[in-house]
Design a protein around this motif. Structure first.
Motif, PDB file in Angstrom:
ATOM      1  N   ASN A 106       0.816  -1.221   0.000  1.00 39.38           N
ATOM      2  CA  ASN A 106       0.000   0.000   0.000  1.00 39.38           C
ATOM      3  C   ASN A 106       0.856   1.279   0.000  1.00 39.38           C
ATOM      4  O   ASN A 106       0.521   2.269   0.651  1.00 39.38           O
ATOM      5  N   GLY A 107       1.957   1.229  -0.722  1.00 39.17           N
ATOM      6  CA  GLY A 107       2.814   2.399  -0.822  1.00 39.17           C
ATOM      7  C   GLY A 107       3.643   2.690   0.419  1.00 39.17           C
ATOM      8  O   GLY A 107       4.271   3.751   0.512  1.00 39.17           O
ATOM      9  N   LYS A 108       3.664   1.770   1.376  1.00 40.28           N
ATOM     10  CA  LYS A 108       4.424   1.946   2.608  1.00 40.28           C
ATOM     11  C   LYS A 108       5.462   0.842   2.721  1.00 40.28           C
ATOM     12  O   LYS A 108       5.374  -0.187   2.050  1.00 40.28           O
ATOM     13  N   GLU A 109       6.434   1.043   3.605  1.00 46.38           N
ATOM     14  CA  GLU A 109       7.384  -0.025   3.872  1.00 46.38           C
ATOM     15  C   GLU A 109       7.724  -0.076   5.353  1.00 46.38           C
ATOM     16  O   GLU A 109       7.797   0.951   6.038  1.00 46.38           O
ATOM     17  N   LEU A 110       7.903  -1.312   5.816  1.00 45.62           N
ATOM     18  CA  LEU A 110       8.150  -1.574   7.235  1.00 45.62           C
ATOM     19  C   LEU A 110       9.180  -2.689   7.340  1.00 45.62           C
ATOM     20  O   LEU A 110       9.012  -3.748   6.746  1.00 45.62           O
ATOM     21  N   CYS A 144      11.051   2.940   9.965  1.00 43.62           N
ATOM     22  CA  CYS A 144       9.911   2.215  10.536  1.00 43.62           C
ATOM     23  C   CYS A 144      10.285   0.747  10.713  1.00 43.62           C
ATOM     24  O   CYS A 144      10.433   0.003   9.727  1.00 43.62           O
ATOM     25  N   ILE A 145      10.425   0.327  11.967  1.00 37.33           N
ATOM     26  CA  ILE A 145      10.922  -1.013  12.269  1.00 37.33           C
ATOM     27  C   ILE A 145      10.058  -1.651  13.351  1.00 37.33           C
ATOM     28  O   ILE A 145       9.819  -1.061  14.403  1.00 37.33           O
ATOM     29  N   LEU A 146       9.602  -2.860  13.078  1.00 37.22           N
ATOM     30  CA  LEU A 146       8.832  -3.656  14.043  1.00 37.22           C
ATOM     31  C   LEU A 146       9.695  -4.818  14.500  1.00 37.22           C
ATOM     32  O   LEU A 146      10.281  -5.528  13.678  1.00 37.22           O
ATOM     33  N   SER A 169      10.320   1.192  15.995  1.00 35.08           N
ATOM     34  CA  SER A 169       9.002   1.830  16.084  1.00 35.08           C
ATOM     35  C   SER A 169       8.084   1.070  17.022  1.00 35.08           C
ATOM     36  O   SER A 169       7.266   1.660  17.735  1.00 35.08           O
ATOM     37  N   LEU A 170       8.220  -0.258  17.027  1.00 27.00           N
ATOM     38  CA  LEU A 170       7.358  -1.119  17.839  1.00 27.00           C
ATOM     39  C   LEU A 170       8.148  -2.337  18.277  1.00 27.00           C
ATOM     40  O   LEU A 170       8.781  -3.004  17.459  1.00 27.00           O
TER      41      LEU A 170
END
Length: 264
Positions: A106-110, A144-146, A169-170
């Motif tokens: 969806n146009g995001k990256e994680l 952005c890192i989980l 990030s989480l």
């Protein structure tokens, strides 16, 4: 960016529950990226290539694992071909698969990282040192890192949350299958939850048939654990992340049961 992390999926009951509620969760919370722990997805122990395909086709974008990663032995034949599934990064360096990945949707990256604790679990490499290595490297690619920290001891999980505060990030705990009530955003901007919980039967013991578990505790005799087929519950956490900084802005625990999920 909204990230939805779904707790340990246990057996067919858990998989059925997740597939049933996922459209409602997507409609209400608009998650851009959905990650789930799948180490118990195959009859409560391990995962298969068919189940990985099933979960990804249901709308899940990435899968984390844990101490049951190798329980289905054919995993050695296909794990290297699953770029959206990660196993604990602090397993042996000779282990197949990968401990981190960058998920795009969806146009995001994680970036997702899987680590396993060492307290009350088999001895493996240090998760804190491995976290330093992977998180620092991934931060050169995305903020952005989980981190899914698959661990038994609450103290070890809390320590990891503080250790990675401001770098991830989480940090979310898995493995114990009981959702804790300590979701917070730490001072450095890292969202934290000791354990997100599970998806599976709420009438068993951690998703397994309760009679066998009780018999094991009463007698200390070997028993065969099977997935309980009772009414299910689904546990997850939603985290809103500022993509510019990688810091968490908001968290929300999610708890649903088979009898109330339609109220979403």
């Amino acid at each position: 960016m909204n990230v939805l992390f779904i707790g340990d999926i246990v057996g067919n009951v858990g998989r059925t529950a997740v597939k049933k509620v996922l459209p409602a969760l997507q409609s209400k919370y608009n998650p851009h990226i959905i990650i789930a722990n799948g180490e118990n997805a195959a009859a409560g122990r391990g995962i298969t290539s068919a189940i990985v395909k099933e979960l990804l086709e249901s709308g899940i974008h990435g899968i984390t694992m844990g101490n049951h990663t190798w329980d289905n032995k054919d995993i050695f034949e296909w794990i290297d071909d699953q770029p959206r599934m990660v196993r604990p990064a602090n397993f042996s360096e000779e282990a197949p698969g990968r401990g981190s990945a960058i998920i795009k949707a969806n146009g995001k990256e994680l970036a997702i990282v899987n680590l396993q604790g060492r307290v009350f679990l088999p001895p493996i490499d240090c998760p804190f040192r491995k976290a330093d290595e992977l998180v620092d490297e991934l931060r050169t690619k995305t903020k952005c890192i989980l981190v899914d920290f698959h661990a038994e001891a609450t103290s070890e999980k809390i320590a990891m949350g503080w250790y990675l505060d401001g770098r991830a990030s989480l940090v979310v705990g898995t493995h114990t299958h009981v959702q804790t009530n300590d979701d917070t955003i730490l001072p450095g901007g890292t969202a934290y939850l000791t354990d997100v919980g599970m998806c599976g039967s709420k009438e068993g013991v951690l998703g397994m048939e309760r009679g066998a578990v009780i018999h094991k505790f009463r007698t200390q005799l070997p028993v065969r654990f099977v997935v309980d087929e009772g009414d299910w519950h689904v546990h997850a956490i939603l985290v809103e992340i500022d993509e510019a900084t990688g810091k968490a802005k908001r968290t929300q625990k999610i708890r649903m049961t088979e009898t109330d999920w339609l109220m979403l």
